[in-house]
Design an enzyme around this catalytic site. Sequence first.
Site, short mmCIF file in Angstrom:
data_model
loop_
_atom_site.label_atom_id
_atom_site.label_comp_id
_atom_site.label_asym_id
_atom_site.label_seq_id
_atom_site.Cartn_x
_atom_site.Cartn_y
_atom_site.Cartn_z
N ARG A 216 -4.37 -8.37 4.45
CA ARG A 216 -5.18 -8.89 5.55
C ARG A 216 -4.50 -10.01 6.35
NH1 ARG A 216 -9.52 -11.30 4.89
NH2 ARG A 216 -10.59 -10.52 6.76
N PRO B 108 -23.53 -2.63 3.92
CA PRO B 108 -22.68 -3.79 3.61
C PRO B 108 -21.59 -3.43 2.62
CG PRO B 108 -24.71 -3.91 2.36
CD PRO B 108 -24.85 -2.71 3.27
N GLY B 109 -20.43 -4.01 2.79
CA GLY B 109 -19.32 -3.83 1.84
C GLY B 109 -18.74 -5.17 1.48
N ARG B 110 -18.06 -5.79 2.45
CA ARG B 110 -17.45 -7.10 2.26
C ARG B 110 -18.45 -8.11 1.70
NH1 ARG B 110 -13.35 -8.94 5.67
NH2 ARG B 110 -14.03 -7.34 7.14
N GLY C 57 -21.04 -5.09 8.41
CA GLY C 57 -20.35 -6.07 9.23
C GLY C 57 -20.62 -7.52 8.92
N TYR D 244 -4.36 -8.90 10.05
CA TYR D 244 -5.39 -9.50 10.91
C TYR D 244 -5.20 -10.99 11.15
CZ TYR D 244 -8.03 -5.31 9.44
OH TYR D 244 -8.44 -4.03 9.17
N CYS E 16 10.35 -8.08 1.01
CA CYS E 16 11.45 -8.32 1.95
C CYS E 16 10.93 -8.29 3.38
CB CYS E 16 12.53 -7.26 1.75
SG CYS E 16 13.41 -7.44 0.19
N SER F 215 -16.77 -5.87 11.96
CA SER F 215 -16.75 -6.46 10.63
C SER F 215 -16.47 -7.96 10.69
CB SER F 215 -15.68 -5.78 9.77
OG SER F 215 -15.98 -4.42 9.56
#
Length: 450
Positions: free
Chosen positions: A322, A283-285, A245, A326, A353, A213
């Site tokens: 994210r 496709p997603g993103r 991706g 990542y 926290c 991705s």
Amino acid sequence: MSSAIETGLLPFTSEIRPEGLAVGGVLLTELAQRLGTPLFVYDEEHLRRRSREAVAAFGQGNVAYASKAFLCTAMARLAHEEGLLLDVASGGELRVALHADVPAGRIVLHGNNKDEAELRTAMSAGVRHVVVDSFDEMDRIERLHAEEQLPPTRVQLRVAPGVAAGAHEAIRTGGNDSKFGFGLVGGTAAAAVRRAAGSPAMILEGVHAHVGSQVLDTSELAAGAAAVARFAAEARVHRLTVGGGLGVAYEAGQTVPSFADWAAGVRTAVRDAGWGGDVTVEPGRSIVARAGLTLYRVGTIKRIEDVRTYVSIDGGMSDNLRPALYGSRYEVFLPRRPRAPRPLRARLVGKHCESGDVIVEDAALPAELAVGDLLATPVTGAYGYAMASNYNKLPRSAVVFVSDGRARTVVRRETEEDLLRLDVDEPAEPVAPPTTVGSGAGAARCVGTA
């Protein structure tokens, strides 16, 4: 990053007005005032336009929206309306797609560890196909077919082509060392083809692969497509899916390939590998990321002499995991002054926290930033709400779609009452102590039920 926010990071219908930034004809400052923060805002026209671009590049029936990037009932309906198939990765995602009245024949079920309940629902509903990921999954499908007389299910076999791509190790999925799929190396994938083809519970349609991705170089996606296409041609299957991706720009200066670029590279690669049929992508993103942004309210500005400035907002890793997961990078700006220079350097942090609750490590912000200001992080339409949690018991944010000057809430904001909804507040039933039978070291013990 000290200059104004780049318009290329904003949704398609973004418009800079004297009062501030409007998306879909709606001022972001007014949305925040009316609906509160944190708030996910999606440009509906952007979602639809990107869906159409994908279909135009790959052809009708060859694009499945990877719903793990962002899914709710409204999003499932929109994707279906725009001609996309729905790629779901769990029983919960399948439930949402069916609830949105997406026909089962337009839904693909993924997942590396589908349980019997998920497979039972998919087989009973008659999904388009199941992407089978292991021999154990084949066992479950065959058991449901034999013991519950469920109809045979169409399947594609997920293979690990030995090609891994992506911006981070955790999202590289196509290598030999992966939890996903049957490896091409060592003949595992070939054995899976033989078993599926000979099983009365499965109708083998094709093979599938996904190499990673947030890929910004289409040659990496083409290399993965070529590897699986070569295998698909040798296996004489009818369909080929090469996954998704395609990446997006999260920061100024990043360049991103178009769907047309991706399609051209993949078609050339699979043709050269001996595949003569159509290719399906997921496709997603690249459909939803830039369409969405998140609105926050500044609560604290803490300046530590000779160290740094911290700007704390009313959300955090519970609505954007994210950066912590990542190391992903974002930008941030003032919706009331989107063209303002951003000379102030600060760490934009959430209210959890955790010292790792960071949204932007080295944010560029306007010098006049003050407590109470509204901030926006663009390109948060993918894997923001989808990965949201209730960490520290924060209610999850609302989601709105904006279009033609109107805003509609598609996911309501959680309340503190919602946080208690699953708790069971009942006295425990007494458990009788174990009863000893006999005596000595070898005495048997059983549980009494007096």
